[in-house]
Design a protein around this motif. Structure first.
Motif, short mmCIF file in Angstrom:
data_model
loop_
_atom_site.label_atom_id
_atom_site.label_comp_id
_atom_site.label_asym_id
_atom_site.label_seq_id
_atom_site.Cartn_x
_atom_site.Cartn_y
_atom_site.Cartn_z
N SER A 236 0.82 -1.22 0.00
CA SER A 236 0.00 0.00 0.00
C SER A 236 0.85 1.26 0.00
CB SER A 236 -0.93 -0.01 1.22
OG SER A 236 -0.18 -0.11 2.42
N THR A 237 2.06 1.16 0.60
CA THR A 237 2.96 2.32 0.60
C THR A 237 3.42 2.66 -0.81
OG1 THR A 237 3.75 1.76 2.82
CG2 THR A 237 5.12 3.25 1.52
N LYS A 239 1.86 1.97 -3.54
CA LYS A 239 0.69 2.51 -4.24
C LYS A 239 0.49 3.98 -3.90
CE LYS A 239 -3.07 2.34 -6.75
NZ LYS A 239 -3.01 2.20 -8.21
N LEU A 240 0.65 4.33 -2.63
CA LEU A 240 0.49 5.72 -2.21
C LEU A 240 1.51 6.62 -2.89
CD1 LEU A 240 -0.83 7.85 -0.39
CD2 LEU A 240 0.79 7.20 1.41
N SER A 244 0.46 9.65 -5.42
CA SER A 244 0.87 11.03 -5.15
C SER A 244 1.73 11.59 -6.28
CB SER A 244 1.63 11.10 -3.81
OG SER A 244 2.79 10.28 -3.85
N VAL A 458 0.62 16.13 -0.42
CA VAL A 458 0.70 14.69 -0.72
C VAL A 458 1.48 14.47 -2.01
CG1 VAL A 458 -0.66 12.67 -1.38
CG2 VAL A 458 -1.41 14.09 0.52
#
Length: 473
Positions: A236-237, A239-240, A244, A458
């Motif tokens: 998930s990191t 993907k973030l 961003s 972000v």
């Protein structure tokens, strides 16, 4: 600078940060300054499209792939609306205190100085000129990528798609830098209408080709690729970070706030410049958004999770090779003009500041006439030649150190998005319209600014992480 016979300087109050120099191309008029303005809504649209539809459009398919089928198009529409609101607010700041009859602000920094004061002018100037310098770097990278893609396209066509067709960027960056050294001798913004029109035509050409190729591939595939969630990542990191960075890329692709007032200052009046600017912004943003959605969505639909970072140089498309070559040639020609759009305000600022600081210096002020065959005599001086050449050399050098297309676009877009496209226009609008705290309009615009700040933060963190990771890998 031109000779004193063709200058009619406008005397402004003393300021901490000097505003950029406007250079006359004719005699004085009856306005409060020295320049006869000939800009129309059509030249304004050409300037905006030249500034906006640049290298950012090529990364939008990749950005859509990271965000997915819902968030991708919605993000582009949201940034389009934000850009229009920003341009609407900022266009009223060209004149102060009244947006129609007030005194002209020649540059973004002038508007900030008049409305917000000395300290914020320094902050604005630092961010604005860093942003323009960074855009020059991004355009150098993009141009070299497109020139290299032409060579690779011909290689793949002759030797097959599996051939090892690897070429470096350095030579093409140096070649682009050499061309920009020549074009950087264009005296000022008001002499660039022809270059902006050519660049705008080129941007339409390669955007249309990218859209058409994506559409053709979707038809050939017989299906629409992609998912609601976008490209899956292992954690998930990761993907973030990708999401961003995609937001940063879209942020880079839209706003033109840093040169809006410079563009507006080229418009003739009547009608009032702010009305022409608002109408031109609406038309230009509508056209831009149409092409962005077409390139982003059809690119993602064609390639799905394998969407390349640069639609026309990532070689999802191989044939027809001559059309790929033509599109990349259009990109190169467009970015020649785009580079100047973001460099001329820097040139004007530095040259004006030095001319005022050293009024008796021959190096700064003495003019020399150069006769170019078949053209009118051209006047220049040693400062213009030396500084503008050094500027181009510096952007070329940094581009050669950080040749990372998507990561750099995301970082630049996120870096200047909130302060230059949101914060300063909103604050100046409050001053111009005398909007008091906690009124309905104040609350709405402050909320709008806060939301954009969070999105920008972000995008900045994710893009910076991507740039650092790419450099270390």
């Amino acid at each position: 600078m031109r000779s004193t016979q063709t200058h009619c300087y406008c005397v402004l109050e003393t300021m901490a940060v000097q505003h950029s120099l406007e250079v006359s191309n004719g005699s004085c008029n009856d306005d409060e300054d020295h320049l006869i303005r000939t800009g129309t809504i059509w030249t304004c649209i050409a300037h905006i499209i030249t500034a906006v539809i640049g290298s950012g459009v090529l990364s939008l398919a990749w950005s859509t792939a990271q965000l997915g089928w819902i968030a991708g198009p919605v993000s582009m529409l949201c940034f389009a609306m934000v850009t229009y609101v920003s341009s609407f607010l900022l266009s009223d700041c060209h004149r102060s205190p009244d947006p129609v009859t007030g005194a002209r602000n020649y540059t973004y920094m002038d508007a900030v100085r008049v409305n917000l004061g000395r300290k914020q002018t320094w902050v604005c100037g630092l961010l604005q000129y860093l942003s323009m310098f960074g855009t020059g770097i991004a355009y150098t990278i993009t141009t070299s990528t497109s020139m290299r893609a032409i060579q690779k396209s011909n290689c793949y066509h002759k030797r097959g798609h599996q051939a090892s067709c690897s070429y470096g960027d350095g030579f093409y960056m140096l070649l682009f830098g050499g061309v920009q050294i020549v074009f950087s001798q264009i005296p000022d913004f008001h002499n660039m209408e022809w270059l902006s029109i050519v660049a705008a035509i080129m941007s339409f050409s390669y955007s249309s080709i990218g859209f058409a190729l994506g559409l053709a591939k979707v038809i050939g595939n017989g299906m629409i690729k992609g998912t609601i969630a976008g490209v899956p990542e292992s954690t998930s990191t990761e993907k973030l970070w990708k999401v961003s960075q995609a937001l940063g890329d879209i942020a880079f692709a839209y706003p033109y706030s840093i040169i809006l007032i410079e563009i507006q200052n080229t418009l003739k009046s009547p009608p009032p410049e702010n009305k022409t600017m608002k109408k031109a912004s609406m038309i230009a943003i509508f056209i831009t958004t149409f092409f962005y959605l077409c390139c982003g969505c059809f690119g993602y639909a064609a390639f799905g999770n394998n969407t390349p970072g640069n639609l026309l140089t990532g070689f999802g498309f191989y044939e027809p090779y001559w059309l790929i070559d033509f599109a990349n040639a259009c990109i190169v020609l467009h970015l020649v003009g785009g580079y100047q759009m973001f460099s001329q305000p820097v040139f004007a600022f530095v040259e004006k500041w030095l001319a005022q600081k050293y009024p008796n210096s021959g190096f700064v002020n003495d003019l020399y006439k150069v006769q170019i065959p078949y053209l009118q005599p051209y006047q220049t001086n040693l400062l213009r030649i030396c500084f503008r050449t050094a500027y181009v050399v510096s952007t070329t050098s940094v581009a050669m150190l950080f040749p990372y297309f998507n990561q750099l676009l995301g970082f630049l877009g996120a870096f200047n998005f909130w302060p230059l496209a949101i914060y300063f226009p909103v604050k100046m609008y409050f001053v111009q319209r005398k909007i008091g705290p906690w009124t309905r309009k104040w609350v709405v615009l402050q909320t709008y600014s806060l939301v954009c700040l969070l999105v920008g933060a972000v995008a900045l963190v994710g893009s910076l992480e991507g740039l650092i990771s790419k450099k270390l890998s």
